[in-house]
Design an enzyme around this catalytic site. Structure first.
Site, PDB file in Angstrom:
ATOM      1  N   HIS A  19     -10.857  -0.620   0.687  1.00 54.77           N
ATOM      2  CA  HIS A  19     -10.457   0.268  -0.406  1.00 54.77           C
ATOM      3  C   HIS A  19      -9.816  -0.559  -1.511  1.00 54.77           C
ATOM      4  O   HIS A  19      -9.731  -1.791  -1.412  1.00 54.77           O
ATOM      5  CB  HIS A  19      -9.576   1.408   0.094  1.00 54.77           C
ATOM      6  CG  HIS A  19      -8.329   0.977   0.826  1.00 54.77           C
ATOM      7  ND1 HIS A  19      -7.369   0.190   0.254  1.00 54.77           N
ATOM      8  CD2 HIS A  19      -7.901   1.216   2.097  1.00 54.77           C
ATOM      9  CE1 HIS A  19      -6.388  -0.021   1.114  1.00 54.77           C
ATOM     10  NE2 HIS A  19      -6.700   0.579   2.261  1.00 54.77           N
ATOM     11  N   HIS A  22      -7.025  -3.191  -0.471  1.00 51.45           N
ATOM     12  CA  HIS A  22      -7.514  -4.497   0.012  1.00 51.45           C
ATOM     13  C   HIS A  22      -8.112  -5.285  -1.166  1.00 51.45           C
ATOM     14  O   HIS A  22      -7.967  -6.504  -1.255  1.00 51.45           O
ATOM     15  CB  HIS A  22      -8.649  -4.332   1.039  1.00 51.45           C
ATOM     16  CG  HIS A  22      -8.337  -3.403   2.174  1.00 51.45           C
ATOM     17  ND1 HIS A  22      -9.122  -2.316   2.465  1.00 51.45           N
ATOM     18  CD2 HIS A  22      -7.350  -3.425   3.093  1.00 51.45           C
ATOM     19  CE1 HIS A  22      -8.627  -1.694   3.531  1.00 51.45           C
ATOM     20  NE2 HIS A  22      -7.549  -2.344   3.932  1.00 51.45           N
ATOM     21  N   CYS A 127       4.391   1.862  17.041  1.00 49.95           N
ATOM     22  CA  CYS A 127       3.510   2.543  16.081  1.00 49.95           C
ATOM     23  C   CYS A 127       2.173   1.826  16.115  1.00 49.95           C
ATOM     24  O   CYS A 127       2.088   0.652  15.729  1.00 49.95           O
ATOM     25  CB  CYS A 127       4.100   2.508  14.672  1.00 49.95           C
ATOM     26  SG  CYS A 127       2.883   3.060  13.455  1.00 49.95           S
ATOM     27  N   CYS A 130       0.912   0.516  12.630  1.00 50.20           N
ATOM     28  CA  CYS A 130       1.485  -0.772  12.181  1.00 50.20           C
ATOM     29  C   CYS A 130       1.248  -1.862  13.213  1.00 50.20           C
ATOM     30  O   CYS A 130       1.469  -3.032  12.927  1.00 50.20           O
ATOM     31  CB  CYS A 130       2.987  -0.670  11.990  1.00 50.20           C
ATOM     32  SG  CYS A 130       3.533   0.374  10.653  1.00 50.20           S
ATOM     33  N   CYS A 144       6.772   7.203  11.914  1.00 52.32           N
ATOM     34  CA  CYS A 144       6.706   5.961  11.132  1.00 52.32           C
ATOM     35  C   CYS A 144       6.469   6.356   9.673  1.00 52.32           C
ATOM     36  O   CYS A 144       5.539   7.116   9.397  1.00 52.32           O
ATOM     37  CB  CYS A 144       5.555   5.090  11.642  1.00 52.32           C
ATOM     38  SG  CYS A 144       5.090   3.793  10.481  1.00 52.32           S
ATOM     39  N   HIS A 147       2.893   5.743   8.682  1.00 53.37           N
ATOM     40  CA  HIS A 147       1.850   6.483   9.408  1.00 53.37           C
ATOM     41  C   HIS A 147       2.402   7.806   9.927  1.00 53.37           C
ATOM     42  O   HIS A 147       2.492   8.019  11.138  1.00 53.37           O
ATOM     43  CB  HIS A 147       1.301   5.626  10.563  1.00 53.37           C
ATOM     44  CG  HIS A 147       0.747   4.322  10.105  1.00 53.37           C
ATOM     45  ND1 HIS A 147       1.478   3.157  10.092  1.00 53.37           N
ATOM     46  CD2 HIS A 147      -0.468   4.013   9.597  1.00 53.37           C
ATOM     47  CE1 HIS A 147       0.745   2.179   9.598  1.00 53.37           C
ATOM     48  NE2 HIS A 147      -0.441   2.657   9.293  1.00 53.37           N
ATOM     49  N   LYS A 294       0.754   8.830  -2.268  1.00 54.69           N
ATOM     50  CA  LYS A 294       0.331   7.752  -1.382  1.00 54.69           C
ATOM     51  C   LYS A 294      -1.197   7.819  -1.244  1.00 54.69           C
ATOM     52  O   LYS A 294      -1.758   8.917  -1.221  1.00 54.69           O
ATOM     53  CB  LYS A 294       1.001   8.027  -0.028  1.00 54.69           C
ATOM     54  CG  LYS A 294       1.030   6.854   0.861  1.00 54.69           C
ATOM     55  CD  LYS A 294       1.645   7.205   2.183  1.00 54.69           C
ATOM     56  CE  LYS A 294       1.001   6.243   3.159  1.00 54.69           C
ATOM     57  NZ  LYS A 294       1.253   6.469   4.507  1.00 54.69           N
ATOM     58  N   LYS A 297      -6.346   8.632   3.749  1.00 59.60           N
ATOM     59  CA  LYS A 297      -7.578   9.325   4.134  1.00 59.60           C
ATOM     60  C   LYS A 297      -7.332  10.826   4.209  1.00 59.60           C
ATOM     61  O   LYS A 297      -8.149  11.618   3.771  1.00 59.60           O
ATOM     62  CB  LYS A 297      -8.031   8.819   5.514  1.00 59.60           C
ATOM     63  CG  LYS A 297      -8.891   7.568   5.425  1.00 59.60           C
ATOM     64  CD  LYS A 297      -9.538   7.313   6.762  1.00 59.60           C
ATOM     65  CE  LYS A 297      -9.167   5.925   7.239  1.00 59.60           C
ATOM     66  NZ  LYS A 297      -9.454   5.597   8.584  1.00 59.60           N
TER      67      LYS A 297
HETATM   68  N1  MSP Z   1      -4.288  -6.922   9.718  1.00 57.88           N
HETATM   69  C1  MSP Z   1      -3.044  -6.866   9.039  1.00 57.88           C
HETATM   70  C2  MSP Z   1      -2.792  -8.163   8.300  1.00 57.88           C
HETATM   71  C3  MSP Z   1      -2.805  -9.397   9.146  1.00 57.88           C
HETATM   72  S1  MSP Z   1      -2.623 -10.837   8.178  1.00 57.88           S
HETATM   73  C4  MSP Z   1      -2.319 -12.040   9.251  1.00 57.88           C
HETATM   74  C5  MSP Z   1      -3.078  -5.722   8.041  1.00 57.88           C
HETATM   75  N2  MSP Z   1      -4.269  -5.301   7.669  1.00 57.88           N
HETATM   76  S2  MSP Z   1      -4.557  -4.085   6.630  1.00 57.88           S
HETATM   77  O1  MSP Z   1      -5.963  -3.815   6.715  1.00 57.88           O
HETATM   78  O2  MSP Z   1      -3.680  -3.006   6.878  1.00 57.88           O
HETATM   79  O3  MSP Z   1      -4.330  -4.708   5.231  1.00 57.88           O
HETATM   80  C6  MSP Z   1      -3.069  -4.793   4.671  1.00 57.88           C
HETATM   81  C7  MSP Z   1      -3.170  -5.346   3.256  1.00 57.88           C
HETATM   82  O4  MSP Z   1      -4.072  -4.553   2.445  1.00 57.88           O
HETATM   83  C8  MSP Z   1      -1.856  -5.236   2.505  1.00 57.88           C
HETATM   84  O5  MSP Z   1      -0.965  -6.266   2.838  1.00 57.88           O
HETATM   85  C9  MSP Z   1      -2.335  -5.320   1.072  1.00 57.88           C
HETATM   86  O6  MSP Z   1      -2.719  -6.615   0.784  1.00 57.88           O
HETATM   87  C10 MSP Z   1      -3.560  -4.415   1.142  1.00 57.88           C
HETATM   88  N3  MSP Z   1      -3.242  -3.010   0.922  1.00 57.88           N
HETATM   89  C11 MSP Z   1      -3.445  -1.975   1.787  1.00 57.88           C
HETATM   90  N4  MSP Z   1      -3.092  -0.804   1.166  1.00 57.88           N
HETATM   91  C12 MSP Z   1      -2.641  -1.057  -0.070  1.00 57.88           C
HETATM   92  C13 MSP Z   1      -2.255  -0.266  -1.178  1.00 57.88           C
HETATM   93  N5  MSP Z   1      -2.171   1.058  -1.148  1.00 57.88           N
HETATM   94  N6  MSP Z   1      -1.978  -0.905  -2.339  1.00 57.88           N
HETATM   95  C14 MSP Z   1      -2.091  -2.271  -2.486  1.00 57.88           C
HETATM   96  N7  MSP Z   1      -2.452  -3.042  -1.454  1.00 57.88           N
HETATM   97  C15 MSP Z   1      -2.570  -2.487  -0.193  1.00 57.88           C
HETATM   98  O7  MSP Z   1      -2.008  -5.298   7.654  1.00 57.88           O
END
Ligand code: MSP
Length: 475
Positions: A19, A22, A127, A130, A144, A147, A294, A297
């Site tokens: 999304h 990421h 959680c 997380c 959490c 979540h 926020k 989904k």
């Molecule tokens: N798998 C772990 C990270 C392990 S790194 C050794 C994880 N994955 S995640 O799929 O949840 O991705 C988290 C990352 O996605 C966040 O740190 C950020 O970079 C990005 N984002 C996820 N949601 C976001 C927003 N709503 N806004 C901006 N970035 C966000 O955590």
């Protein structure tokens, strides 16, 4: 020998498809990687997927797939999305690869040997969203905060513990050091310092009941805690890939704010316990909210990069994401705001400038001069400190060479009314400024730079583009 620059994104969980959240981290890392390559650095840009743990196993089960089949499918989606967004990663790491798993086990063995691991009992609230234990204090209404739709699980199990608490004084010293500026921006640094001074307990780094993970060395009944497995990716890639050994330690881990603790406390402590050098910097950005809510989904407001590309094109999307990057605080976006910005900055701003100048210059048969362009010092300073939104603002608003300034010059000097030498001199000057703009756009909009440089190609006459660079979009 070329200077080296190693930059990473978090590795994303495969329980979710890509999304805009990421995408913002990945696009900014891509821009930084491209910028450093342009400066002559040898760059290693790593991204990938985090594929173990309870969360992934649960999502796979819901789809009736094995965790591996599920991970294969979703990691492919990430790869495809990054390709569509023109992301220039040098490698895509998957935590289920045998090469990575081997390094994880070696890493654990090393800290085991260094007597940094002991066995104990853990009782806590877990959680799954997380993939971590939470304290009562961290809960909001018993849930959490990240979540709220998922139940918190009480877990009691036998785990292997890592002596995290022992590293607190070293970590505080490291984080307080103004010279190295380990964590930034400043608000994130303060947040971690205050948490560290509140007191830190040792962490469990194995799971007894979770089967979907890397086998824990010395105890087949346990798997490695998914976060420990995931963090090691940054290091493992530099071990199992050819010619990458010298890239460790990383220059920058770019992450979102919610995973700051793992990256600035657990990860450096793990490295210290394994006698390994620490990454130089960790930058944690904020989150996107959509229409002040926020992104989730369940609210149905998730913005996908593929939908963005369909509407705004690849570079249009890259620009909109980077220019709204939540670099310090959260950033609120909406489809309306994105379209408004696209029309103002790209269709009317950059696109209009290119098309007006190209039309006139083609008619006048102007031959483009070969000029040398370098990054402006103010831009350099901004991009090197991850001030991404200001950096883009500079390209549009620099009073000497920014897009607005050049558009203004074109209008105020009424260039189209000039003729002969006066007209060709003005056009040559403006084309020089456009090439400067294009050079600065490159890290963020590489395809656009290529197109601008083919319209205004040194030594050739100007070629008016067959299609507008950024057609206007109806709201
Ligand atoms: N798998 C772990 C990270 C392990 S790194 C050794 C994880 N994955 S995640 O799929 O949840 O991705 C988290 C990352 O996605 C966040 O740190 C950020 O970079 C990005 N984002 C996820 N949601 C976001 C927003 N709503 N806004 C901006 N970035 C966000 O955590």
């Amino acid at each position: 020998m070329k200077r080296k620059y190693y930059i990473t994104t978090p590795i994303y969980y495969v329980n979710d498809i890509p999304h805009i959240g990421h995408s913002c981290t990945t696009i900014v890392v891509d821009a930084l990687a491209r910028y450093h390559r342009k400066l002559g650095f040898e760059v290693f840009f790593l991204t990938g997927t985090d594929e173990h743990g309870a969360k992934v196993a649960q999502s796979a089960e819901k789809e009736g797939l094995t965790p591996q089949e599920f991970a294969d499918k979703v990691s492919e989606r990430f790869k495809e999305t990054w390709k569509k967004l023109n992301i220039s990663n040098d490698y895509f790491i998957r935590t289920t690869s045998s090469e990575h798993k081997k390094i994880v086990q070696q890493f654990i063995e090393k800290i085991y040997k260094n007597k940094e691991i002991y066995k104990g009992k853990y009782e806590g609230l877990y959680c799954i969203g997380c993939e971590k234990f939470l304290t009562e204090k961290e809960l909001e209404d018993g849930k959490c905060p990240l979540h709220p739709n998922q139940a918190i699980e009480k877990q009691i199990e036998e785990n292997y513990f890592f002596r995290l608490s022992k590293y607190v004084p070293t970590l505080i010293k490291l984080i307080k050091n103004d010279k190295t500026n380990y964590i930034f921006p400043q608000n994130k640094r303060n947040e971690i310092l205050s948490k560290l001074t509140e007191g830190v307990e040792d962490v469990s780094i194995s799971r007894e009941k979770i089967k979907w993970g890397v086998e824990f060395p010395k105890d087949k009944d346990h798997t490695v805690y998914v976060w420990v497995d995931a963090l090691i990716n940054y290091y493992s890639a530099t071990r199992f890939l050819k010619n990458k050994k010298d890239f460790w330690p990383a220059d920058l881990h770019l992450i979102g704010k919610e995973i700051l603790w793992f990256h600035t406390v657990i990860w450096p402590a793990m490295l210290l316990s394994a006698d390994l050098p620490l990454p130089k910097k960790v930058y944690a950005h904020g989150f996107y909210t959509i229409d002040n809510q926020k992104m989730s989904k369940s609210l149905g407001n998730v913005i996908s990069p593929i939908d963005l590309i369909d509407k705004y094109g690849v570079d249009g999307s890259r620009y909109l994401i980077a220019s709204s990057f939540p670099q310090v605080n959260d950033s609120d976006i909406s489809w309306d705001k994105l379209t408004e910005k696209y029309n103002a900055d790209l269709a009317n701003g950059l696109g209009n400038l290119i098309s007006r100048v190209a039309r006139l210059a083609q008619k006048e048969k102007i031959i483009v001069k070969d000029i040398k362009v370098e990054f402006d010092s103010s831009y350099d300073k901004l991009i090197r400190s991850q001030n991404i939104t200001e950096c883009l603002f500079e390209i549009w608003n620099n009073p000497r060479w920014g897009i607005q300034a050049v558009n203004k010059k074109f209008n105020e000097e009424k260039i189209w009314k000039k003729s002969g030498k006066e007209l060709s001199n003005s056009l040559e000057e403006i084309i020089g400024m456009i090439l400067k703009i294009s050079h600065h756009l490159y890290p963020f909009m590489p395809q656009t730079t290529k197109e601008i440089e083919s319209i205004f190609s040194p030594g050739k006459t100007v070629k008016f583009p067959a299609k507008p660079l950024f057609p206007r979009i109806a709201n």
